[in-house]
Design a protein around this motif. Structure first.
Motif, PDB file in Angstrom:
ATOM      1  N   LYS A  74       0.730  -1.095  -0.050  1.00  0.00           N
ATOM      2  CA  LYS A  74       0.151   0.186   0.043  1.00  0.00           C
ATOM      3  C   LYS A  74       0.814   1.290   0.057  1.00  0.00           C
ATOM      4  O   LYS A  74       0.319   2.249  -0.398  1.00  0.00           O
ATOM      5  CB  LYS A  74      -0.870  -0.017   1.258  1.00  0.00           C
ATOM      6  CG  LYS A  74      -2.088  -1.027   1.016  1.00  0.00           C
ATOM      7  CD  LYS A  74      -2.990  -1.041   2.329  1.00  0.00           C
ATOM      8  CE  LYS A  74      -4.037  -2.100   2.130  1.00  0.00           C
ATOM      9  NZ  LYS A  74      -4.915  -1.754   1.001  1.00  0.00           N
ATOM     10  N   LEU A  75       2.126   1.113   0.299  1.00  0.00           N
ATOM     11  CA  LEU A  75       2.987   2.442   0.617  1.00  0.00           C
ATOM     12  C   LEU A  75       4.032   2.480  -0.550  1.00  0.00           C
ATOM     13  O   LEU A  75       4.442   3.768  -0.893  1.00  0.00           O
ATOM     14  CB  LEU A  75       3.534   2.244   2.069  1.00  0.00           C
ATOM     15  CG  LEU A  75       2.670   2.376   3.320  1.00  0.00           C
ATOM     16  CD1 LEU A  75       3.459   2.283   4.645  1.00  0.00           C
ATOM     17  CD2 LEU A  75       1.850   3.814   3.340  1.00  0.00           C
ATOM     18  N   THR A  76       4.479   1.382  -0.808  1.00  0.00           N
ATOM     19  CA  THR A  76       5.759   1.350  -1.761  1.00  0.00           C
ATOM     20  C   THR A  76       5.384   2.252  -3.122  1.00  0.00           C
ATOM     21  O   THR A  76       6.349   2.701  -3.851  1.00  0.00           O
ATOM     22  CB  THR A  76       6.190  -0.028  -2.236  1.00  0.00           C
ATOM     23  OG1 THR A  76       5.270  -0.948  -2.675  1.00  0.00           O
ATOM     24  CG2 THR A  76       6.977  -0.435  -0.757  1.00  0.00           C
ATOM     25  N   ALA A  77       4.121   2.248  -3.592  1.00  0.00           N
ATOM     26  CA  ALA A  77       3.730   3.032  -4.713  1.00  0.00           C
ATOM     27  C   ALA A  77       4.053   4.432  -4.575  1.00  0.00           C
ATOM     28  O   ALA A  77       4.010   5.165  -5.450  1.00  0.00           O
ATOM     29  CB  ALA A  77       2.234   2.675  -5.248  1.00  0.00           C
ATOM     30  N   PHE A  78       4.037   4.911  -3.502  1.00  0.00           N
ATOM     31  CA  PHE A  78       4.084   6.286  -3.248  1.00  0.00           C
ATOM     32  C   PHE A  78       5.222   6.692  -2.381  1.00  0.00           C
ATOM     33  O   PHE A  78       5.701   8.023  -2.467  1.00  0.00           O
ATOM     34  CB  PHE A  78       2.749   6.738  -2.136  1.00  0.00           C
ATOM     35  CG  PHE A  78       1.457   6.331  -2.737  1.00  0.00           C
ATOM     36  CD1 PHE A  78       0.912   7.471  -3.569  1.00  0.00           C
ATOM     37  CD2 PHE A  78       0.949   5.298  -2.596  1.00  0.00           C
ATOM     38  CE1 PHE A  78      -0.372   6.975  -4.280  1.00  0.00           C
ATOM     39  CE2 PHE A  78      -0.546   4.876  -3.000  1.00  0.00           C
ATOM     40  CZ  PHE A  78      -0.760   5.865  -3.913  1.00  0.00           C
ATOM     41  N   ILE A  79       5.970   5.820  -1.660  1.00  0.00           N
ATOM     42  CA  ILE A  79       7.198   6.150  -1.181  1.00  0.00           C
ATOM     43  C   ILE A  79       8.407   5.336  -1.905  1.00  0.00           C
ATOM     44  O   ILE A  79       8.335   3.927  -1.673  1.00  0.00           O
ATOM     45  CB  ILE A  79       7.205   5.730   0.493  1.00  0.00           C
ATOM     46  CG1 ILE A  79       6.034   6.450   1.070  1.00  0.00           C
ATOM     47  CG2 ILE A  79       8.582   5.944   1.028  1.00  0.00           C
ATOM     48  CD1 ILE A  79       5.942   6.152   2.543  1.00  0.00           C
ATOM     49  N   GLN A  80       9.349   6.195  -2.047  1.00  0.00           N
ATOM     50  CA  GLN A  80      10.474   5.497  -2.927  1.00  0.00           C
ATOM     51  C   GLN A  80      11.724   5.158  -2.212  1.00  0.00           C
ATOM     52  O   GLN A  80      12.577   4.337  -2.946  1.00  0.00           O
ATOM     53  CB  GLN A  80      10.803   6.380  -4.209  1.00  0.00           C
ATOM     54  CG  GLN A  80       9.503   6.803  -5.066  1.00  0.00           C
ATOM     55  CD  GLN A  80       8.886   5.744  -5.504  1.00  0.00           C
ATOM     56  OE1 GLN A  80       9.584   4.836  -6.067  1.00  0.00           O
ATOM     57  NE2 GLN A  80       7.598   5.662  -5.386  1.00  0.00           N
TER      58      GLN A  80
END
Length: 368
Positions: A172-178
């Motif tokens: 859920k987070l890796t698409a927005f946090i690189q």
């Protein structure tokens, strides 16, 4: 036989140098080479590169009075790298930013409904975005979550506190946090903080116990968390200490968490309002003595099965001498002598920070 290329070995040596400098604060190229078992030239090439990048600096000379060339001391520029630590609570998200020595540079708490997975993820993305604008050299983000957490896949199998089940928070987070994310149980994160901040906790292995609204634990070996095959290692809160006790959600009766948690203690104390102050103090002392005995029962299992070098108890009950003494008394009379006498029972004074522990997990991952 696996043959490692020079690039991999160089990267390992680079991270090992940072790890040793974080541990010893100041040292020399010669001492680093000795500890690492490599040539001084290998160390000097890496250190000189780090000096040019502003990550390491020379700070003076050692052994001026001895024969031979004096040692030039070096140390980390602690602010060259940062780490972010987050902890999800039922009512919000706690966050910190630390430098490489794990000194806190910024901290805060943002209210959000912990049961709302979408709202929590949106708030994490917002917090991280804001912090990355302020801090430019962040190595990664550690996130502590209450419950059973698959730290490899970033899946929260179950969180009673948040009412989450099979939530892949990493996806859920890796698409927005690189930048790298480390997901782990919140108590296990706190255990990492304990091993960094308290010099008295220096054993090669220790078992950490946190008594809060729930009770959790973590087994640490050489600075690393032992998760177990199902990521449930350390669940001391579900050791049954009273077969006639209240029913626990796990199906057993008298689990430690149902008997001595902070929540249970607060609920019990609310029934004492009709007593005088002296009566309350006397009854509370007896209750805490009983709590120490119950914890002692569970510790025997830890001593016998895991045999750690130390047991660290992180609890607000630690301020009561009767709690500490009843644990020791029970173990003195009931534990096997060899493991008990060779295991130090350590009571900390202030609760270790879960969010700083989450930042610690980031640095451990980086040093790999």
């Amino acid at each position: 036989m696996l043959i490692k290329g020079p690039g991999i070995l160089r990267e390992q040596n680079q991270k090992k140098i940072l790890s040793l400098l974080r541990k010893y604060k100041q040292t020399s190229r010669k001492d680093l080479a000795k500890w690492m078992g490599v040539s001084k030239n290998t160390v000097s090439i890496i250190v000189d590169q780090y000096i040019n990048e502003g990550i390491i600096r020379e700070v003076g000379v050692k052994d001026l009075q001895t024969a031979g060339r004096p040692k030039i001391l070096i140390e980390l520029n602690a602010n060259a790298y940062q780490a972010i630590g987050l902890v999800i609570h039922h009512d919000g998200i706690e966050y910190v930013v630390t430098n490489y020595y794990l000194d806190v540079l910024k901290s805060g708490f943002i209210e959000v409904e912990g049961k709302d997975i979408t709202a929590v993820c949106e708030e994490i993305i917002s917090i991280v975005g804001s912090l990355l604008e302020e801090f430019s050299d962040v190595l990664g983000i550690g996130i502590g979550v209450p419950g059973i957490v698959n730290s490899q896949a970033g899946i929260v199998y179950e969180s009673t506190n948040l009412q989450w089940k099979n939530v892949n928070i990493l996806d859920k987070l890796t698409a927005f946090i690189q930048i790298p994310l480390v997901i782990q149980n919140n108590v296990k994160m706190a255990s990492l903080c304990s091993s960094v901040y308290d010099e008295d906790i220096a054993a090669s292995s220790f078992f950490y116990i946190r008594i809060g609204d729930g009770i959790g634990g973590a087994f640490i070996i050489d600075g690393s968390i032992w998760n177990g095959e199902s990521f449930t290692s350390g669940e001391i809160g579900h050791i049954s200490v009273d077969p006639n006790g209240p029913l626990c959600g796990c199906g057993q009766k008298g689990c430690l968490e149902k008997m001595i948690s902070r929540k249970v203690f607060s609920e019990w104390q609310s029934t004492l309002s009709v007593m005088s102050e002296d009566e309350r103090e006397r009854v509370t002392e007896l209750q805490l003595q009983h709590y120490g005995t119950l914890l002692g029962i569970s510790l025997i299992s830890i001593l016998n099965l895991i045999n750690p070098g130390k047991i660290v108890i992180d609890s607000h009950f630690n301020k009561y001498e009767v709690f500490q003494s009843s644990i020791r008394d029970y173990l003195n009379h009931n534990a096997l002598k060899i493991p008990y006498f060779q295991t130090q029972i350590y009571f900390n004074e202030e609760a270790f920070s879960q969010s700083v522990g989450a930042a610690t997990a980031v640095i451990h991952r980086f040093e790999g």
